[in-house]
Design a protein around this motif. Structure first.
Motif, PDB file in Angstrom:
ATOM      1  N   THR A   1       0.840  -1.195   0.000  1.00 29.08           N
ATOM      2  CA  THR A   1       0.000   0.000   0.000  1.00 29.08           C
ATOM      3  C   THR A   1       0.869   1.236   0.000  1.00 29.08           C
ATOM      4  OG1 THR A   1      -1.559  -1.256   1.356  1.00 29.08           O
ATOM      5  CG2 THR A   1      -1.971   1.105   1.125  1.00 29.08           C
TER       6      THR A   1
ATOM      7  N   SER B   1      -0.308   7.679  -0.331  1.00 25.80           N
ATOM      8  CA  SER B   1      -0.864   8.575  -1.336  1.00 25.80           C
ATOM      9  C   SER B   1       0.054   9.774  -1.510  1.00 25.80           C
ATOM     10  CB  SER B   1      -2.254   9.056  -0.909  1.00 25.80           C
ATOM     11  OG  SER B   1      -3.152   7.970  -0.834  1.00 25.80           O
TER      12      SER B   1
ATOM     13  N   ALA C   1      -2.192  11.211 -10.332  1.00 27.30           N
ATOM     14  CA  ALA C   1      -2.182  10.737  -8.947  1.00 27.30           C
ATOM     15  C   ALA C   1      -2.208  11.912  -7.973  1.00 27.30           C
ATOM     16  CB  ALA C   1      -0.957   9.862  -8.705  1.00 27.30           C
TER      17      ALA C   1
ATOM     18  N   ALA D   1      -9.317   8.662  -8.649  1.00 24.54           N
ATOM     19  CA  ALA D   1      -9.531   7.383  -7.979  1.00 24.54           C
ATOM     20  C   ALA D   1      -8.897   6.238  -8.748  1.00 24.54           C
ATOM     21  CB  ALA D   1     -11.029   7.131  -7.815  1.00 24.54           C
ATOM     22  N   ALA D   2      -8.841   6.393 -10.079  1.00 20.67           N
ATOM     23  CA  ALA D   2      -8.316   5.325 -10.924  1.00 20.67           C
ATOM     24  C   ALA D   2      -7.920   5.910 -12.268  1.00 20.67           C
ATOM     25  CB  ALA D   2      -9.363   4.225 -11.111  1.00 20.67           C
TER      26      ALA D   2
ATOM     27  N   LEU E   1      -2.007   3.040  -7.753  1.00 27.06           N
ATOM     28  CA  LEU E   1      -3.127   3.714  -8.405  1.00 27.06           C
ATOM     29  C   LEU E   1      -3.799   2.725  -9.354  1.00 27.06           C
ATOM     30  CD1 LEU E   1      -4.732   6.304  -9.004  1.00 27.06           C
ATOM     31  CD2 LEU E   1      -2.948   6.927 -10.655  1.00 27.06           C
ATOM     32  N   PRO E   2      -5.047   2.358  -9.117  1.00 20.91           N
ATOM     33  CA  PRO E   2      -5.711   1.382  -9.982  1.00 20.91           C
ATOM     34  C   PRO E   2      -5.766   1.868 -11.432  1.00 20.91           C
ATOM     35  CG  PRO E   2      -6.983   1.735  -7.989  1.00 20.91           C
ATOM     36  CD  PRO E   2      -5.924   2.789  -8.002  1.00 20.91           C
TER      37      PRO E   2
ATOM     38  N   TRP F   1      -2.883  -4.030  -9.016  1.00 20.38           N
ATOM     39  CA  TRP F   1      -3.365  -2.672  -9.278  1.00 20.38           C
ATOM     40  C   TRP F   1      -3.888  -2.486 -10.703  1.00 20.38           C
ATOM     41  CZ3 TRP F   1      -4.197   0.311  -5.276  1.00 20.38           C
ATOM     42  CH2 TRP F   1      -3.454   0.105  -4.102  1.00 20.38           C
TER      43      TRP F   1
ATOM     44  N   ASP G   1     -11.949   4.723  -2.798  1.00 21.85           N
ATOM     45  CA  ASP G   1     -10.672   4.365  -2.179  1.00 21.85           C
ATOM     46  C   ASP G   1      -9.867   3.509  -3.153  1.00 21.85           C
ATOM     47  OD1 ASP G   1      -8.840   3.837   0.205  1.00 21.85           O
ATOM     48  OD2 ASP G   1      -9.459   1.810  -0.375  1.00 21.85           O
ATOM     49  N   ARG G   2      -8.622   3.877  -3.372  1.00 23.76           N
ATOM     50  CA  ARG G   2      -7.820   3.181  -4.382  1.00 23.76           C
ATOM     51  C   ARG G   2      -7.598   1.718  -4.045  1.00 23.76           C
ATOM     52  NH1 ARG G   2      -3.329   8.022  -5.345  1.00 23.76           N
ATOM     53  NH2 ARG G   2      -4.713   9.421  -6.534  1.00 23.76           N
TER      54      ARG G   2
END
Length: 370
Positions: free
Chosen positions: A3, A6, A82, A87-88, A110-111, A129, A313-314
């Motif tokens: 994780t 951010s 980012a 979010a993605a 980052l998805p 991811w 939430d990523r």
């Protein structure tokens, strides 16, 4: 799953829009027409999501960045998006560019739902991811190889430019065809002119020529040169990467651009959803939508479903890939872990081999399906 923290600035105010970063080739040397179709699909789906109430009452917002087929530019765009708090990520057409974006997205946590790029090794190592809608290159190009053999071609020349993507395609064809009696002849277009290429095709007695090159250069001059060479009147020209899909191909080549089989990722018959989306895309684009436009629409349809169930939430988005079950324009979309593929993969999108009808170049003929 690790994780990553951010990055600074990755904050969303309550009640603000839910933002998706979109990577799209909109300027040269990117394939601009593909980018335009991809963006049309993304935007149509975002509009429909917002018309239906958005994501938990919050509007969905597309933050678009032009990659121009440049991997470094794409990686920088991922960093910027980012920081902006998306979010993605969604989109991208060019495989080499998508690889750079996927690597950076993986590093940042980052998805990224990749819409169109097909190269098998989208990331250098397995990741949670990144997910992908387009079929892996090995899957689609093996179907294309089956088509070649079925059409009686076992001496196949590939006119290729230096590229990880083209080299991967050549390797897939060679490895698949060799045990079945097929021969792949590699011709380096960084060292040959179109006229030189014609001589090589004659010398090697090739029955098929595959264009593993960029469009419009050098694909268009190659086709014109081969079509005008009487020694090659019987040779089949193919373009597995899909160059003839777009109207620009027909405009550039006219009748010479017909009867050049390519891969297209559409079902033989669209579902009611697919037919409705096709009508809306056609109206927005002013022309028939390519499969790339459907890929764009399906990308947002999947992300909207994930955002509704998992929030913005990523980590939650990335963890949701395994639970996706969304009706897309081309079938039910679900992701799985596929052997040899490092990302979550839809296995598989419908695959067709089609060409433009010589009698009516605006009409496509389905030659083979896998």
């Amino acid at each position: 799953m690790s994780t990553p923290q951010s990055p600074p600035g990755a904050k969303r105010a309550e009640g603000s829009s839910v933002r998706i970063g979109a990577l799209v080739p909109l300027t040269r040397p990117g394939w601009v027409e593909a980018g335009r179709h991809l963006l049309a699909g993304l935007e149509l789906a975002v509009g429909e999501v917002n018309d239906a109430g958005g994501i938990g009452g919050r509007p969905l917002e597309l933050v678009v960045r032009d990659t121009a087929a440049d991997p470094e530019r794409a990686a920088a765009a991922v960093d910027e998006l980012a920081r902006l708090g998306v979010a993605a990520l969604a989109g991208e057409y060019h495989s080499v560019v998508a690889r750079a974006a996927a690597a950076r997205a993986d590093a940042l946590g980052l998805p990224f739902l990749c819409s169109s790029a097909v190269i098998d090794a989208l990331t250098g190592q397995p990741t949670d991811w990144v997910a992908r809608l387009a079929p892996a290159q090995s899957h689609g190009w093996q179907i294309y190889a089956d088509f070649l053999l079925g059409a009686g071609h076992n001496r196949i020349a590939v006119a290729a430019q230096p590229s990880v993507y083209w080299a991967s395609g050549t390797r897939i064809l060679r490895d698949y065809l060799a045990p079945l009696g097929g021969t792949v002849i590699e011709l380096d277009m960084s060292a040959l002119t179109p006229t030189d290429l014609c001589d090589e095709l004659v010398d090697h007695r090739a029955t098929a020529l595959l264009l593993l090159v960029g469009h419009p250069e050098p694909a268009v001059p190659i086709v014109k040169s081969v079509r005008s060479d009487q020694r090659l009147a019987e040779i089949m020209i193919g373009a597995p990467a899909g160059q003839p899909e777009f109207a620009e191909w027909a405009t550039s080549l006219g009748d010479d651009g017909a009867a050049i089989p390519f891969l297209r990722y559409l079902p033989q018959r669209l579902s009611p959803l697919g037919a409705r989306v096709e009508k809306a895309l056609r109206a927005g684009l002013g022309e028939a939508p390519s499969f790339v436009a459907f890929e764009g629409y399906d990308t947002v349809a999947v992300l909207a479903d994930v955002l509704r169930s998992s929030g913005a939430d990523r980590m939650g988005i990335a963890e949701a890939w395994a639970r996706v079950a969304v009706e897309g324009t081309r079938g039910q979309i679900q992701f799985s872990r596929t052997p040899g593929i490092s990302v979550w993969q839809w296995a598989w999108t419908p695959v067709q081999v089609v060409d433009r009808d010589p009698a009516e170049p605006d009409r496509f003929r389905i030659l083979h399906a896998g």
